[in-house]
Design a protein around this motif. Structure first.
Motif, PDB file in Angstrom:
ATOM      1  N   ASP A  18     -32.051  14.084   6.132  1.00  0.00           N
ATOM      2  CA  ASP A  18     -30.783  14.480   6.751  1.00  0.00           C
ATOM      3  C   ASP A  18     -30.437  13.605   7.958  1.00  0.00           C
ATOM      4  OD1 ASP A  18     -32.654  15.330   8.562  1.00  0.00           O
ATOM      5  OD2 ASP A  18     -32.184  17.471   8.397  1.00  0.00           O
ATOM      6  N   ALA A  19     -31.224  12.542   8.208  1.00  0.00           N
ATOM      7  CA  ALA A  19     -30.938  11.591   9.292  1.00  0.00           C
ATOM      8  C   ALA A  19     -31.345  10.198   8.816  1.00  0.00           C
ATOM      9  CB  ALA A  19     -31.690  11.968  10.558  1.00  0.00           C
ATOM     10  N   PRO A  20     -30.588   9.613   7.873  1.00  0.00           N
ATOM     11  CA  PRO A  20     -31.015   8.380   7.196  1.00  0.00           C
ATOM     12  C   PRO A  20     -31.359   7.220   8.117  1.00  0.00           C
ATOM     13  CG  PRO A  20     -29.152   9.351   6.068  1.00  0.00           C
ATOM     14  CD  PRO A  20     -29.317  10.131   7.343  1.00  0.00           C
ATOM     15  N   ALA A  34     -43.798   2.822  -1.206  1.00  0.00           N
ATOM     16  CA  ALA A  34     -43.425   1.531  -1.791  1.00  0.00           C
ATOM     17  C   ALA A  34     -42.808   0.584  -0.778  1.00  0.00           C
ATOM     18  CB  ALA A  34     -42.455   1.759  -2.945  1.00  0.00           C
ATOM     19  N   GLY A  35     -42.541   1.069   0.436  1.00  0.00           N
ATOM     20  CA  GLY A  35     -41.940   0.214   1.450  1.00  0.00           C
ATOM     21  C   GLY A  35     -40.430   0.151   1.392  1.00  0.00           C
ATOM     22  N   ASP A  36     -39.810   0.953   0.522  1.00  0.00           N
ATOM     23  CA  ASP A  36     -38.351   1.011   0.436  1.00  0.00           C
ATOM     24  C   ASP A  36     -37.870   2.054   1.441  1.00  0.00           C
ATOM     25  OD1 ASP A  36     -35.699   0.945  -0.198  1.00  0.00           O
ATOM     26  OD2 ASP A  36     -35.965   1.298  -2.347  1.00  0.00           O
ATOM     27  N   LEU A  37     -37.907   1.688   2.716  1.00  0.00           N
ATOM     28  CA  LEU A  37     -37.674   2.659   3.778  1.00  0.00           C
ATOM     29  C   LEU A  37     -36.210   3.063   3.894  1.00  0.00           C
ATOM     30  CD1 LEU A  37     -40.105   1.205   6.466  1.00  0.00           C
ATOM     31  CD2 LEU A  37     -40.566   2.787   4.572  1.00  0.00           C
ATOM     32  N   ALA A  38     -35.304   2.189   3.499  1.00  0.00           N
ATOM     33  CA  ALA A  38     -33.888   2.561   3.501  1.00  0.00           C
ATOM     34  C   ALA A  38     -33.636   3.670   2.483  1.00  0.00           C
ATOM     35  CB  ALA A  38     -33.022   1.342   3.194  1.00  0.00           C
ATOM     36  N   ALA A  39     -34.236   3.530   1.285  1.00  0.00           N
ATOM     37  CA  ALA A  39     -34.077   4.558   0.258  1.00  0.00           C
ATOM     38  C   ALA A  39     -34.754   5.855   0.676  1.00  0.00           C
ATOM     39  CB  ALA A  39     -34.640   4.069  -1.070  1.00  0.00           C
ATOM     40  N   GLU A  82     -35.194   5.788   8.715  1.00  0.00           N
ATOM     41  CA  GLU A  82     -35.573   4.432   8.319  1.00  0.00           C
ATOM     42  C   GLU A  82     -36.167   3.667   9.493  1.00  0.00           C
ATOM     43  OE1 GLU A  82     -33.636   0.212   6.805  1.00  0.00           O
ATOM     44  OE2 GLU A  82     -32.373   2.007   6.928  1.00  0.00           O
ATOM     45  N   GLN A  83     -35.521   3.747  10.638  1.00  0.00           N
ATOM     46  CA  GLN A  83     -35.996   3.002  11.810  1.00  0.00           C
ATOM     47  C   GLN A  83     -37.374   3.475  12.248  1.00  0.00           C
ATOM     48  OE1 GLN A  83     -33.493   3.392  15.251  1.00  0.00           O
ATOM     49  NE2 GLN A  83     -34.605   1.861  16.441  1.00  0.00           N
ATOM     50  N   THR A  84     -37.581   4.793  12.288  1.00  0.00           N
ATOM     51  CA  THR A  84     -38.864   5.325  12.748  1.00  0.00           C
ATOM     52  C   THR A  84     -39.990   4.969  11.785  1.00  0.00           C
ATOM     53  OG1 THR A  84     -37.663   7.150  13.765  1.00  0.00           O
ATOM     54  CG2 THR A  84     -40.045   7.391  13.558  1.00  0.00           C
ATOM     55  N   LEU A  85     -39.735   5.090  10.488  1.00  0.00           N
ATOM     56  CA  LEU A  85     -40.754   4.739   9.500  1.00  0.00           C
ATOM     57  C   LEU A  85     -41.114   3.261   9.596  1.00  0.00           C
ATOM     58  CD1 LEU A  85     -39.527   6.687   6.341  1.00  0.00           C
ATOM     59  CD2 LEU A  85     -41.562   7.185   7.700  1.00  0.00           C
ATOM     60  N   ARG A  86     -40.112   2.429   9.835  1.00  0.00           N
ATOM     61  CA  ARG A  86     -40.359   0.991   9.939  1.00  0.00           C
ATOM     62  C   ARG A  86     -41.202   0.671  11.179  1.00  0.00           C
ATOM     63  NH1 ARG A  86     -37.959  -2.287   6.778  1.00  0.00           N
ATOM     64  NH2 ARG A  86     -36.213  -0.874   6.379  1.00  0.00           N
ATOM     65  N   ALA A 116     -40.648  19.289   5.491  1.00  0.00           N
ATOM     66  CA  ALA A 116     -39.731  20.423   5.395  1.00  0.00           C
ATOM     67  C   ALA A 116     -38.486  19.945   4.665  1.00  0.00           C
ATOM     68  CB  ALA A 116     -39.374  20.935   6.788  1.00  0.00           C
ATOM     69  N   LEU A 117     -37.946  20.773   3.769  1.00  0.00           N
ATOM     70  CA  LEU A 117     -36.760  20.411   3.002  1.00  0.00           C
ATOM     71  C   LEU A 117     -35.697  21.483   3.158  1.00  0.00           C
ATOM     72  CD1 LEU A 117     -39.434  19.675   0.833  1.00  0.00           C
ATOM     73  CD2 LEU A 117     -37.554  18.185   0.117  1.00  0.00           C
ATOM     74  N   ALA A 118     -34.446  21.051   3.066  1.00  0.00           N
ATOM     75  CA  ALA A 118     -33.322  21.984   3.175  1.00  0.00           C
ATOM     76  C   ALA A 118     -32.304  21.668   2.096  1.00  0.00           C
ATOM     77  CB  ALA A 118     -32.694  21.885   4.567  1.00  0.00           C
ATOM     78  N   ARG A 119     -31.674  22.719   1.560  1.00  0.00           N
ATOM     79  CA  ARG A 119     -30.607  22.534   0.587  1.00  0.00           C
ATOM     80  C   ARG A 119     -29.308  22.242   1.327  1.00  0.00           C
ATOM     81  NH1 ARG A 119     -30.522  24.921  -4.552  1.00  0.00           N
ATOM     82  NH2 ARG A 119     -31.914  26.591  -3.842  1.00  0.00           N
ATOM     83  N   THR A 120     -28.639  21.148   1.014  1.00  0.00           N
ATOM     84  CA  THR A 120     -27.385  20.761   1.657  1.00  0.00           C
ATOM     85  C   THR A 120     -26.300  20.639   0.591  1.00  0.00           C
ATOM     86  OG1 THR A 120     -27.673  18.365   1.430  1.00  0.00           O
ATOM     87  CG2 THR A 120     -28.757  19.419   3.304  1.00  0.00           C
ATOM     88  N   ASP A 121     -25.082  20.339   1.026  1.00  0.00           N
ATOM     89  CA  ASP A 121     -23.984  20.141   0.076  1.00  0.00           C
ATOM     90  C   ASP A 121     -24.255  18.955  -0.849  1.00  0.00           C
ATOM     91  OD1 ASP A 121     -22.670  22.262   1.215  1.00  0.00           O
ATOM     92  OD2 ASP A 121     -21.428  21.014   2.533  1.00  0.00           O
ATOM     93  N   ALA A 122     -25.057  18.011  -0.359  1.00  0.00           N
ATOM     94  CA  ALA A 122     -25.390  16.821  -1.158  1.00  0.00           C
ATOM     95  C   ALA A 122     -26.656  17.009  -1.988  1.00  0.00           C
ATOM     96  CB  ALA A 122     -25.530  15.617  -0.243  1.00  0.00           C
ATOM     97  N   GLY A 123     -27.227  18.216  -1.963  1.00  0.00           N
ATOM     98  CA  GLY A 123     -28.477  18.473  -2.661  1.00  0.00           C
ATOM     99  C   GLY A 123     -29.629  18.643  -1.680  1.00  0.00           C
ATOM    100  N   TRP A 124     -30.845  18.667  -2.166  1.00  0.00           N
ATOM    101  CA  TRP A 124     -32.005  18.836  -1.305  1.00  0.00           C
ATOM    102  C   TRP A 124     -32.253  17.571  -0.485  1.00  0.00           C
ATOM    103  CZ3 TRP A 124     -34.634  23.177  -0.256  1.00  0.00           C
ATOM    104  CH2 TRP A 124     -34.460  24.268  -1.104  1.00  0.00           C
ATOM    105  N   ARG A 125     -32.564  17.750   0.801  1.00  0.00           N
ATOM    106  CA  ARG A 125     -32.886  16.642   1.687  1.00  0.00           C
ATOM    107  C   ARG A 125     -34.112  16.990   2.529  1.00  0.00           C
ATOM    108  NH1 ARG A 125     -30.224  14.403  -1.320  1.00  0.00           N
ATOM    109  NH2 ARG A 125     -28.359  13.101  -1.005  1.00  0.00           N
ATOM    110  N   VAL A 126     -34.897  15.959   2.858  1.00  0.00           N
ATOM    111  CA  VAL A 126     -36.026  16.130   3.776  1.00  0.00           C
ATOM    112  C   VAL A 126     -35.476  16.294   5.183  1.00  0.00           C
ATOM    113  CG1 VAL A 126     -38.052  15.011   4.781  1.00  0.00           C
ATOM    114  CG2 VAL A 126     -37.571  14.757   2.328  1.00  0.00           C
ATOM    115  N   ARG A 127     -35.907  17.335   5.883  1.00  0.00           N
ATOM    116  CA  ARG A 127     -35.490  17.521   7.275  1.00  0.00           C
ATOM    117  C   ARG A 127     -36.268  16.525   8.136  1.00  0.00           C
ATOM    118  NH1 ARG A 127     -36.036  23.442   6.996  1.00  0.00           N
ATOM    119  NH2 ARG A 127     -37.633  23.257   8.588  1.00  0.00           N
ATOM    120  N   TRP A 128     -35.518  15.613   8.782  1.00  0.00           N
ATOM    121  CA  TRP A 128     -36.208  14.578   9.535  1.00  0.00           C
ATOM    122  C   TRP A 128     -36.760  15.137  10.832  1.00  0.00           C
ATOM    123  CZ3 TRP A 128     -38.762  10.585   8.607  1.00  0.00           C
ATOM    124  CH2 TRP A 128     -39.210   9.780   9.654  1.00  0.00           C
ATOM    125  N   GLU A 129     -38.066  14.981  11.032  1.00  0.00           N
ATOM    126  CA  GLU A 129     -38.740  15.380  12.261  1.00  0.00           C
ATOM    127  C   GLU A 129     -39.982  14.514  12.397  1.00  0.00           C
ATOM    128  OE1 GLU A 129     -39.178  19.537  11.655  1.00  0.00           O
ATOM    129  OE2 GLU A 129     -40.593  19.338  10.000  1.00  0.00           O
TER     130      GLU A 129
END
Length: 534
Positions: A78-80, A67-72, A84-88, A137-150
């Motif tokens: 795990d590296a917001p 959708a182009g909401d790269l910040a979201a 965002e910058q790389t996707l943009r 790849a996804l990992a369970r963190t204290d904040a819930g599931w997050r995509v492992r940024w690579e």
């Protein structure tokens, strides 16, 4: 390659074309989304099931990215900020307007990890669609599931040592020949200008893999547009000049300025013998369009129902004016056929009857069946840029109901539907080919059962003699067809479809801004098939 079943015969003049062996190409696509039957833990039994929350996080990430909401999207990693910058940068640098990202199968990796495959289709402005597969790849963190940024999650070839670079240019004037080795030109066949690049000036380019430091090209991820013939010779095509000319004249005569696309291909090999667009020389709708196929898709739905034994042509399947499944479905002009047989439902194109049969097919059954028997879903290699059909698993019951008669999120084009028609009436899928010498590894499809082929040919023949495609009734030979009227908006014009076959070719035509398939595409195919019959 599997052998032909249900050889198609016609009584018109036969077109003498030399046989060319064609193989297919298979690229992994998206199918299913919660369970993958992958490696098991030692001593475990059954599939490795990914945590549903991990799957939801992965799908949410793909949705925000698309959708182009790269910040979201970045916030789901795990590296917001880096994400965002790389996707943009990736999207802007390659002139990708709106990615299409489809979640595939997921699998668990221990108790705190998971992986989810996805299919990516990246529309590169002015050139075409770049299709590939990757994995999150996804990992369970204290904040819930997050995509492992690579970096490789964006594309498997992207890493800290190499990146992508878009290179664009205009094609030079291209020499091309038809299937018999005779020259074909832009002046004679204006529709082939946008398809093959005849006449020169057609945009082409490639996404290169380059060294991040030196900028040196390391390879090509995807190429768009026409290539000169190998060895400096002319581009060798499968076009049949007579069929191409007849198709161009028929479309120009009846489309009356409306946007349209047509593809005709050989039933026995999948070779494209004509490809026409309206306006000629404009956007290649025939190969790159993305349309709901409307009721022409009932050919595939009927094949799945017949193969499963869920219906026979004589089965009673009522055709009411309306049927509600989350939303109200109706037939053209709210028609009805009380106490109808499935044969009547098919030849008169009854939507509500097909909606009523939704419980006889599993949610993912059409997606799997279309891939396994019709080759829809994997990437095709025709020799020029084309957009592949999309047959997603329905998200809910209303979408499942709509998909059975060719609406919902289904996306096809005349290339795909001509191939569907050829497969239906021969029993064997042959990946379409336009440029000879294009590398096409064999595609892993199954032959349709002989009884299903016979049933489909009979239903399509009856649609011409007694049903909604009577516009073709005067064409010589054993001609069969299926009409389709695809809604674009609730109160706007429709797209008119018609698919048909004779003794040697299968053809599909779509006309935009139409009232019906028989009324808009019907005269086009009538004139084309009459001309080819002699």
């Amino acid at each position: 390659m599997t052998t032909h079943r249900g050889q198609v015969r016609g009584r018109g003049r036969r077109r003498r074309w030399p046989a060319v062996a064609v193989a297919g190409v298979l690229v992994a696509g998206a199918a299913g989304w919660a369970v993958a039957y992958g490696p098991l833990k030692p001593g475990a039994e059954g599939p490795v099931v990914a945590d549903p929350e991990a799957v939801r996080t992965a799908k949410a990430f793909l949705g925000r990215w698309a959708a182009g909401d790269l910040a979201a999207a970045g916030r789901l990693t795990d590296a917001p900020e880096k994400a965002e910058q790389t996707l943009r940068n990736f999207t802007a640098g390659l002139e990708i307007a709106k990615p299409v990202l489809t979640a595939g199968a997921a699998r668990a990796e221990g108790e705190a990890g998971a992986r989810l495959a996805f299919a990516a289709r990246m529309p590169v402005a002015g050139l075409g669609t770049w299709s590939y597969g990757s994995e999150l790849a996804l990992a369970r963190t204290d904040a819930g599931w997050r995509v492992r940024w690579e970096l490789p999650l964006i594309h498997p070839q992207l890493n800290d040592k190499q990146r992508f670079k878009l290179v664009q240019e205009e094609s030079e004037e291209l020499a091309a020949v038809d299937r018999d080795g005779k020259p074909i030109s832009a002046a004679e066949h204006p529709s082939l200008v946008s398809v093959l690049g005849l006449g020169g000036g057609t945009p082409r380019g490639e996404v290169q893999v380059v060294d991040r430091v030196t900028g040196e090209a390391k390879g090509t991820a995807v190429r768009f547009g026409p290539d000169p013939g190998k060895g400096g010779g002319p581009l060798r095509t499968t076009i049949d000049a007579r069929t191409q000319r007849a198709a161009e004249e028929a479309l120009a005569r009846h489309a009356r300025g409306r946007s349209a696309g047509l593809v005709a291909l050989r039933i026995d090999t999948g070779e494209v013998v004509a490809v026409v667009n309206g306006p000629s020389g404009g956007f290649n709708r025939a190969f790159q369009g993305t349309y709901a196929p409307g009721s022409t898709w009932k050919v595939v739905t009927s094949a799945a129902l017949l193969a499963k034994g869920a219906v026979t042509p004589r089965s009673r399947v009522d055709c009411p004016k309306y049927l509600t499944v989350g939303k109200q479905f109706h037939n053209v002009e709210t028609s009805e056929i009380p106490d109808a047989t499935f044969r009547q439902d098919f030849i008169q194109s009854c939507n509500t009857a097909f909606v009523a049969l939704r419980g006889r097919l599993a949610n993912d059954e059409m997606t799997v069946f279309a891939k396994e028997y019709f080759g829809l879903g994997p990437e095709w290699k025709t020799g020029v840029s084309s957009v592949d059909a999309e047959v997603p698993v329905p998200a809910d019951e209303p979408e499942k109901a709509a998909s059975l008669f060719g609406q919902g999120r289904l996306r096809t084009n005349p290339l795909a539907m001509a191939s569907v028609t050829a497969t239906a009436v021969s029993g064997t899928f042959h990946q379409p080919l336009l440029v000879k010498g294009t590398e096409q590894p064999e595609v892993a499809t199954k032959p349709l059962p002989a009884g299903v082929v016979a049933g489909l040919r009979s239903l399509m023949r009856d649609t011409v003699t007694d049903g909604s495609a009577k516009v073709l009734a005067g064409v010589p030979g054993e001609v069969g067809a299926k009409t389709g009227t695809a809604e674009v908006t609730e109160d706007g014009n429709n797209n008119g479809w018609l698919v048909a076959y004779d003794g040697e070719i299968a053809v599909a035509c779509v006309v935009e801004g139409a009232e019906s398939g028989s009324g808009s595409a019907g005269p086009v195919l009538r004139d084309l098939l009459n001309e080819l019959a002699g």
